[in-house]
Design an enzyme around this catalytic site. Structure first.
Site: not given
Ligand code: NAP
Length: 265
Positions: A155, A162
């Site tokens: 990720y 995020k």
């Protein structure tokens, strides 16, 4: 009576019927909101217009969030169509495929800038551009993922983005609080969408999630849509600056055991 009767809601980030934005759009439609939909660029228009038609969207507007002029134009045309806005959803993220596999330290300067510009700064920019249109009691929200607080292999830079998005949510909530405008994030479990397909090893992550979450189930765009209705409505009137997990409880588990091993004992 719908929970969002009489509210004007605009949603950024609809790509197709698998998008989380589509789950949210349908749930808002069910609850009586008047809708507006924004999409990234011309190539998506063919897919987005028919979906917008299904929910009688009053406003369908292209907006590439890397462009200040397009953000300003979106706010201007939304004001002409709606006057005031009650709900704004940011369901947008981007990182180059090459950034979403292999070691995190290979993140490029350009890839870092792009990911944070499109996935984080755009939320701040939209909040600012739409501020004059927001009614007191309005609700802004964005979509995040657990890779912000723990490592989710591959990720990579999106996890960092995020984390910045969740922090931005808290700062925006502080700024908008005196106007009685709320800002929150929904942290969704993995869902098979276009954006997710770009993350290395997503299939395995998706399966692992179903095996390991307390509820032993993946989440759907309908689940996220229903949580978004809660955050958009007066039911969440004094909730702001929060991250609401819609993940079958996955984030609450510290040590993950193979469920088959557990049942042996
Ligand atoms: P999606 O359908 O691919 O939606 C992502 C959207 O972002 C697309 O409409 C995409 O348009 C748009 N976008 C990218 N660059 C843009 C730009 N410059 N300007 C305007 N829009 C742009 O995937 P999704 O999974 O529903 O993603 C929605 C949100 O949920 C994202 O914030 C994502 O990180 C988050 N989320 C997803 C998951 C998951 O597992 N799927 C889990 C937790 C959180 P293009 O297609 O044209 O690029």
């Amino acid at each position: 009576m719908g929970l969002l009767d009489g509210r004007n809601a605009i949603i950024f980030g609809l790509a197709n019927e698998r998008s989380i934005a589509w789950g949210i759009t349908q749930a808002f439609h069910r609850e009586g909101a008047t809708l507006g939909i924004s999409y990234a660029g011309e190539t998506l228009e063919r897919r987005v217009r028919p979906l917008a038609g299904q929910v009688a969207s009053k406003w369908v507007q292209e907006c590439d969030v890397t462009r200040d002029d397009q953000i300003a134009a979106a706010a201007e045309s939304a004001e002409k169509s709606f006057g005031k806005i009650d709900v704004l959803v940011h369901s947008i993220a981007f990182a180059g495929r090459e950034e979403l596999t292999g070691p995190f330290y290979n993140t490029s300067r350009e890839g870092f800038k792009n990911a944070l510009d499109i996935s984080v700064f755009s939320f701040i920019a939209l909040a600012k551009a739409f501020q004059p249109l927001l009614n007191p009691g309005a609700s802004l929200m964005c979509l995040t993922y657990y890779g912000s607080v723990k490592v989710a292999p591959h990720y990579n830079v999106m996890g960092v983005a995020k984390a910045a998005l969740e922090s931005s949510t808290r700062y925006l909530a502080y700024d908008f609080g005196p106007q009685k405008i709320r800002v929150n994030a929904i942290s969704a479990g993995p869902i098979r969408t276009l954006a997710a397909a770009g993350v290395g090893g997503f299939r395995d992550m998706y399966k692992h999630f179903a095996d390991m979450s307390p509820m032993r189930e993946n989440v759907t765009i309908e689940d996220v849509g229903n949580a978004a209705v809660f955050l958009a409505s007066d039911l969440s009137r004094h909730i702001t600056g929060e991250v609401l997990y819609v993940d079958s409880g996955f984030n609450t588990v510290g040590v993950q055991m193979n469920p088959r091993e557990e049942t042996k004992e």
